[in-house]
Design a protein around this motif. Structure first.
Motif, short mmCIF file in Angstrom:
data_model
loop_
_atom_site.label_atom_id
_atom_site.label_comp_id
_atom_site.label_asym_id
_atom_site.label_seq_id
_atom_site.Cartn_x
_atom_site.Cartn_y
_atom_site.Cartn_z
N GLU A 1 0.81 -1.21 0.00
CA GLU A 1 0.00 0.00 0.00
C GLU A 1 0.85 1.27 0.00
O GLU A 1 0.48 2.28 -0.60
N ILE A 2 1.99 1.24 0.69
CA ILE A 2 2.78 2.46 0.88
C ILE A 2 3.73 2.73 -0.28
O ILE A 2 3.92 3.88 -0.69
N ASN A 3 4.35 1.68 -0.84
CA ASN A 3 5.39 1.88 -1.87
C ASN A 3 4.96 2.77 -3.04
O ASN A 3 5.75 3.62 -3.47
N PRO A 4 3.74 2.63 -3.58
CA PRO A 4 3.37 3.50 -4.70
C PRO A 4 3.38 4.98 -4.36
O PRO A 4 3.56 5.83 -5.24
N HIS A 5 3.19 5.31 -3.07
CA HIS A 5 3.15 6.71 -2.64
C HIS A 5 4.48 7.18 -2.04
O HIS A 5 4.70 8.37 -1.87
N PHE A 6 5.34 6.21 -1.71
CA PHE A 6 6.52 6.51 -0.90
C PHE A 6 7.61 5.53 -1.31
O PHE A 6 7.85 4.52 -0.64
N PRO A 7 8.31 5.80 -2.42
CA PRO A 7 9.19 4.79 -3.02
C PRO A 7 10.42 4.42 -2.21
O PRO A 7 11.09 3.44 -2.56
N VAL A 8 10.76 5.15 -1.13
CA VAL A 8 11.88 4.69 -0.31
C VAL A 8 11.50 3.43 0.47
O VAL A 8 12.37 2.70 0.97
N ALA A 9 10.21 3.15 0.59
CA ALA A 9 9.76 1.87 1.14
C ALA A 9 9.94 0.82 0.05
O ALA A 9 9.50 1.01 -1.08
N PRO A 10 10.60 -0.30 0.35
CA PRO A 10 10.87 -1.31 -0.70
C PRO A 10 9.58 -1.83 -1.34
O PRO A 10 8.57 -2.02 -0.65
N LYS A 11 9.65 -2.07 -2.63
CA LYS A 11 8.52 -2.65 -3.35
C LYS A 11 8.43 -4.14 -3.04
O LYS A 11 9.40 -4.87 -3.21
N PRO A 12 7.29 -4.63 -2.54
CA PRO A 12 7.16 -6.05 -2.26
C PRO A 12 6.79 -6.83 -3.53
O PRO A 12 6.01 -6.36 -4.35
N TYR A 13 7.36 -8.03 -3.67
CA TYR A 13 7.10 -8.83 -4.86
C TYR A 13 6.03 -9.90 -4.61
O TYR A 13 5.08 -10.01 -5.37
N PHE A 14 6.19 -10.70 -3.56
CA PHE A 14 5.17 -11.71 -3.27
C PHE A 14 5.31 -12.19 -1.83
O PHE A 14 6.36 -12.06 -1.21
N PHE A 15 4.20 -12.72 -1.32
CA PHE A 15 4.13 -13.29 0.03
C PHE A 15 3.84 -14.78 -0.09
O PHE A 15 3.07 -15.21 -0.93
N TYR A 16 4.47 -15.56 0.79
CA TYR A 16 4.26 -17.01 0.81
C TYR A 16 3.92 -17.44 2.23
O TYR A 16 4.70 -17.22 3.15
N SER A 17 2.76 -18.03 2.40
CA SER A 17 2.29 -18.37 3.75
C SER A 17 3.07 -19.50 4.39
O SER A 17 3.15 -19.60 5.62
N ASN A 18 3.66 -20.39 3.57
CA ASN A 18 4.50 -21.48 4.08
C ASN A 18 3.83 -22.24 5.21
O ASN A 18 4.39 -22.46 6.29
N GLU A 19 2.61 -22.67 4.97
CA GLU A 19 1.82 -23.33 6.01
C GLU A 19 2.47 -24.63 6.49
O GLU A 19 2.29 -25.03 7.64
N GLU A 20 3.24 -25.28 5.62
CA GLU A 20 3.86 -26.55 6.01
C GLU A 20 4.83 -26.36 7.16
O GLU A 20 4.85 -27.15 8.12
N GLU A 21 5.65 -25.33 7.09
CA GLU A 21 6.67 -25.10 8.13
C GLU A 21 6.25 -24.05 9.14
O GLU A 21 6.90 -23.89 10.18
N GLY A 22 5.18 -23.32 8.85
CA GLY A 22 4.72 -22.32 9.79
C GLY A 22 5.59 -21.09 9.87
O GLY A 22 5.52 -20.32 10.83
N LYS A 23 6.47 -20.89 8.88
CA LYS A 23 7.35 -19.72 8.87
C LYS A 23 7.15 -18.98 7.55
O LYS A 23 7.88 -19.18 6.58
N PRO A 24 6.14 -18.11 7.50
CA PRO A 24 5.87 -17.38 6.26
C PRO A 24 7.00 -16.40 5.93
O PRO A 24 7.80 -16.04 6.79
#
Length: 355
Positions: free
Chosen positions: A85-108
């Motif tokens: 939400e923030i990156n498009p308005h505030f580019p010093v915040a890193p652009k996120p590429y993707f999130f992975y829930s990693n439910e198998e290991e519980g460490k997203p």
């Protein structure tokens, strides 16, 4: 997070490289056929961060620490969505590429843009030479960045649905007082006076803005060839919508001055560079923020008092774990003295005349 800040991945903190590479290629186009290379950033003691490289493409992977974590802490999905939400308005915040829930290991985890530059900290590269003018310009850049963040219209982002700005300051003050009571180990002179005063003097919030809430120099990255240009701001885990002066107060609790006590300057490690000639004092930083933002800072003594208390509680929680034998880390053995010092500074801020 400059190139010199990476090391080989520590034993026990390895990633599933096949899975990570598969996910990268699913979400990022135009990559070469080179294999995935991974190193680890050694800065930071909370979340784990890794440098990813495939050919010329680079990114950063961020995940929670090993072991059990407190409820709502290290929420990778929330931080990913905040950055989105923030990156498009505030580019010093890193652009996120993707999130992975990693439910198998519980460490997203999530993968984000790799910023290039230098983090100005007490352990920065020897080749970086700071002048008084440069230090002043760095201070100005930090003020400007905080003002720019607070100027974003959060109602034009999904943060309006992710946060609860109404009653923010009341929840914060009473919540941190409760945390202190639950982690109390020693009787510290003045704490009762301090907590009563904060509970009965919560100022009215004039407006709500996006707040970083962990805004400090070693969470910022500057252009290595022009130290007046801030190119990255990290650690958005605590970001929310709330009183912008609370954000300024937290920033000032980390912004040390040469005249501060040795315990305050070195309580969290080496003395920060903000004690060097040329850096703004806290009062100068607040005055510059007020001038550039147009906000009234007459109640800053409350916000600074609360920020010192909040930092004291964070350290007290760590010391409580040490005292109860939940950690054997000897770095925490004398943390109670730093807690007392922070309480002392909170009381000092309480008794200061408003700016």
């Amino acid at each position: 997070m400059s190139p010199k800040d990476t090391i080989p991945v520590r034993q026990g903190e390895e990633l599933d490289l096949d899975k990570v590479e598969q996910l990268i290629r699913e979400h990022v186009s135009g990559l070469s056929d080179d294999p995935l290379e991974v190193e680890q950033f050694f800065l930071g003691s909370s979340n784990l961060t890794y440098q990813l490289r495939i050919g010329d493409w680079e990114a950063v992977l961020r995940r929670p620490p090993h072991g059990p974590v407190a409820p709502k802490a290290h929420d990778m999905e929330r931080e990913f969505n905040i950055l989105k939400e923030i990156n498009p308005h505030f580019p010093v915040a890193p652009k996120p590429y993707f999130f992975y829930s990693n439910e198998e290991e519980g460490k997203p985890f999530f993968v984000m843009e790799r910023k290039k530059g230098v983090v100005l900290d007490s352990n920065m590269p020897e080749e970086i030479k700071l002048s008084e003018k440069t230090n002043r310009d760095i201070s100005e850049a930090m003020v400007d960045t905080l003002v720019q963040l607070h100027d974003i219209d959060y109602t034009k982002t999904n943060l309006k649905n992710m946060t609860k700005p109404d009653g923010f300051l009341e929840r914060q003050v009473h919540g941190w007082i409760s945390r202190y009571e639950r982690s109390k180990t020693d009787d510290i002179q003045g704490v009762d006076e301090l907590t009563r005063w904060m509970a009965h003097n919560i100022p009215e919030t004039k407006e709500s803005t996006i707040i970083h809430y962990d805004f400090k120099l070693n969470n910022a990255m500057f252009d290595q060839n022009d130290l007046t240009q801030l190119v990255g701001l990290f650690d958005w885990e605590m970001t929310t919508v709330g009183d912008p002066l609370a954000d300024l107060g937290v920033a000032m609790s980390y912004w040390q001055e040469s005249g501060d006590s040795e315990l305050l300057k070195k309580g969290l490690g080496n003395e920060p560079i903000t004690t060097q000639p040329g850096f703004m004092s806290r009062d100068e930083f607040i005055e510059a923020y007020a001038k550039k933002s147009g906000r009234n800072v007459t109640n800053m003594n409350f916000y600074q008092t609360f920020a010192y208390f909040k930092l004291a509680v964070i350290c007290q929680q760590i010391y409580y774990r040490y005292k109860k034998g939940q950690t054997q880390d000897q770095r925490f053995a004398k943390l109670n003295y730093f807690v007392e010092n922070l309480i002392e500074y909170a009381l000092y801020s309480l008794n200061r005349k408003a700016n």
